[in-house]
Scaffold this motif. Sequence first.
Motif, PDB file in Angstrom:
ATOM      1  N   ALA A  12       7.018   4.312  18.269  1.00 33.28           N
ATOM      2  CA  ALA A  12       6.933   3.634  19.536  1.00 33.28           C
ATOM      3  C   ALA A  12       8.044   4.068  20.479  1.00 33.28           C
ATOM      4  O   ALA A  12       7.901   3.948  21.669  1.00 33.28           O
ATOM      5  N   THR A  13       9.152   4.586  19.925  1.00 29.82           N
ATOM      6  CA  THR A  13      10.275   4.948  20.792  1.00 29.82           C
ATOM      7  C   THR A  13      10.576   6.442  20.754  1.00 29.82           C
ATOM      8  O   THR A  13      11.631   6.855  21.197  1.00 29.82           O
ATOM      9  N   GLN A  14       9.664   7.261  20.257  1.00 30.67           N
ATOM     10  CA  GLN A  14       9.970   8.666  20.083  1.00 30.67           C
ATOM     11  C   GLN A  14      10.306   9.388  21.378  1.00 30.67           C
ATOM     12  O   GLN A  14      11.092  10.328  21.374  1.00 30.67           O
ATOM     13  N   ASP A  15       9.731   8.981  22.489  1.00 30.02           N
ATOM     14  CA  ASP A  15      10.027   9.641  23.757  1.00 30.02           C
ATOM     15  C   ASP A  15      10.977   8.839  24.628  1.00 30.02           C
ATOM     16  O   ASP A  15      11.152   9.131  25.801  1.00 30.02           O
ATOM     17  N   LYS A  16      11.603   7.815  24.067  1.00 26.60           N
ATOM     18  CA  LYS A  16      12.504   6.952  24.826  1.00 26.60           C
ATOM     19  C   LYS A  16      13.928   7.493  24.743  1.00 26.60           C
ATOM     20  O   LYS A  16      14.323   8.090  23.748  1.00 26.60           O
ATOM     21  N   PRO A  17      14.718   7.278  25.774  1.00 26.33           N
ATOM     22  CA  PRO A  17      16.125   7.700  25.712  1.00 26.33           C
ATOM     23  C   PRO A  17      16.893   6.851  24.703  1.00 26.33           C
ATOM     24  O   PRO A  17      16.462   5.754  24.359  1.00 26.33           O
ATOM     25  N   ILE A  18      18.025   7.366  24.216  1.00 24.66           N
ATOM     26  CA  ILE A  18      18.826   6.587  23.275  1.00 24.66           C
ATOM     27  C   ILE A  18      19.905   5.776  23.992  1.00 24.66           C
ATOM     28  O   ILE A  18      20.568   4.965  23.377  1.00 24.66           O
ATOM     29  N   HIS A  19      20.083   5.994  25.281  1.00 26.58           N
ATOM     30  CA  HIS A  19      21.034   5.221  26.074  1.00 26.58           C
ATOM     31  C   HIS A  19      20.264   4.465  27.151  1.00 26.58           C
ATOM     32  O   HIS A  19      19.512   5.061  27.913  1.00 26.58           O
ATOM     33  N   TYR A  20      20.452   3.156  27.184  1.00 29.33           N
ATOM     34  CA  TYR A  20      19.772   2.318  28.165  1.00 29.33           C
ATOM     35  C   TYR A  20      20.805   1.542  28.971  1.00 29.33           C
ATOM     36  O   TYR A  20      21.737   0.989  28.392  1.00 29.33           O
ATOM     37  N   PRO A  21      20.617   1.453  30.272  1.00 29.08           N
ATOM     38  CA  PRO A  21      21.462   0.530  31.043  1.00 29.08           C
ATOM     39  C   PRO A  21      21.156  -0.901  30.582  1.00 29.08           C
ATOM     40  O   PRO A  21      19.994  -1.269  30.428  1.00 29.08           O
ATOM     41  N   MET A  22      22.157  -1.699  30.341  1.00 27.41           N
ATOM     42  CA  MET A  22      21.959  -3.056  29.828  1.00 27.41           C
ATOM     43  C   MET A  22      21.082  -3.895  30.750  1.00 27.41           C
ATOM     44  O   MET A  22      20.291  -4.709  30.292  1.00 27.41           O
ATOM     45  N   ALA A  23      21.172  -3.675  32.036  1.00 24.84           N
ATOM     46  CA  ALA A  23      20.363  -4.467  32.981  1.00 24.84           C
ATOM     47  C   ALA A  23      18.877  -4.178  32.821  1.00 24.84           C
ATOM     48  O   ALA A  23      18.048  -5.024  33.130  1.00 24.84           O
ATOM     49  N   GLU A  24      18.535  -2.992  32.327  1.00 27.82           N
ATOM     50  CA  GLU A  24      17.133  -2.606  32.182  1.00 27.82           C
ATOM     51  C   GLU A  24      16.603  -2.820  30.774  1.00 27.82           C
ATOM     52  O   GLU A  24      15.399  -2.752  30.548  1.00 27.82           O
ATOM     53  N   ALA A  25      17.484  -3.067  29.823  1.00 26.18           N
ATOM     54  CA  ALA A  25      17.072  -3.190  28.430  1.00 26.18           C
ATOM     55  C   ALA A  25      16.420  -4.542  28.187  1.00 26.18           C
ATOM     56  O   ALA A  25      16.795  -5.546  28.786  1.00 26.18           O
ATOM     57  N   GLY A  26      15.444  -4.548  27.293  1.00 25.59           N
ATOM     58  CA  GLY A  26      14.706  -5.769  26.987  1.00 25.59           C
ATOM     59  C   GLY A  26      15.417  -6.651  25.980  1.00 25.59           C
ATOM     60  O   GLY A  26      16.644  -6.600  25.807  1.00 25.59           O
ATOM     61  N   ILE A  27      14.609  -7.432  25.276  1.00 19.07           N
ATOM     62  CA  ILE A  27      15.126  -8.445  24.358  1.00 19.07           C
ATOM     63  C   ILE A  27      15.939  -7.840  23.213  1.00 19.07           C
ATOM     64  O   ILE A  27      16.852  -8.466  22.699  1.00 19.07           O
ATOM     65  N   TRP A  28      15.625  -6.596  22.837  1.00 20.32           N
ATOM     66  CA  TRP A  28      16.371  -5.964  21.754  1.00 20.32           C
ATOM     67  C   TRP A  28      17.864  -5.861  22.086  1.00 20.32           C
ATOM     68  O   TRP A  28      18.703  -5.856  21.199  1.00 20.32           O
ATOM     69  N   ALA A  29      18.199  -5.806  23.370  1.00 19.36           N
ATOM     70  CA  ALA A  29      19.595  -5.661  23.783  1.00 19.36           C
ATOM     71  C   ALA A  29      20.304  -7.002  23.965  1.00 19.36           C
ATOM     72  O   ALA A  29      21.500  -7.027  24.245  1.00 19.36           O
ATOM     73  N   ASP A  30      19.580  -8.117  23.791  1.00 24.58           N
ATOM     74  CA  ASP A  30      20.250  -9.423  23.874  1.00 24.58           C
ATOM     75  C   ASP A  30      21.389  -9.530  22.874  1.00 24.58           C
ATOM     76  O   ASP A  30      22.390 -10.188  23.123  1.00 24.58           O
ATOM     77  N   CYS A  31      21.255  -8.859  21.728  1.00 23.80           N
ATOM     78  CA  CYS A  31      22.333  -8.915  20.739  1.00 23.80           C
ATOM     79  C   CYS A  31      23.614  -8.282  21.282  1.00 23.80           C
ATOM     80  O   CYS A  31      24.715  -8.722  20.945  1.00 23.80           O
TER      81      CYS A  31
END
Length: 171
Positions: free
Chosen positions: A1-20
């Motif tokens: 599901a994430t094979q084409d996704k970047p490994i660095h995400y801006p926190m403001a754009e990251a979803g629930i996975w980044a709540d941690c």
Amino acid sequence: ATQDKPIHYPMAEAGIWADCVRQGKPVIVNDYDAPNPAKKGYPPGHVPIKRFMSVPIFDAGRVVAVAAVANKQTDYDESDANALAVLAYRMWVMVSRRRAENELRANLERYRGLYEAVAGGVVVQRRDGVIIEANPMARETLGLTTDEITGRTSADPRWHAIREDGSDFPG
């Protein structure tokens, strides 16, 4: 599901996975269908999520990675979060160690190239004075082989080292 996704995400754009990361602690969602403002939706083709857990991985007091899992048959709990955090941290340590080893290897290769090519003689000694290696120019200047140089100390009576002005240079 994430094979084409970047490994660095801006926190403001990251979803629930980044709540941690934002909360600095594990996040467990055992009813993913329930409304949650942190959810950003699924990318096309993503497997539906029923249960979800993410944990921040800390190193030296800062978050260095996030580990997330989903769709366990039963609810996630604190013991799952602890197990995932331990596993992910150990993986982080292994990756960090491998990265450091690769960097050290590259630095040693650079050092070795300079050491071998330097125009002056270089002799490397341990703290106790025992010679452990000498570059090609040192071997040529001294007229000795590596085997004849290594194992000696600079205080060896077979040496007679002098300064440029001819005065003795003590070992």
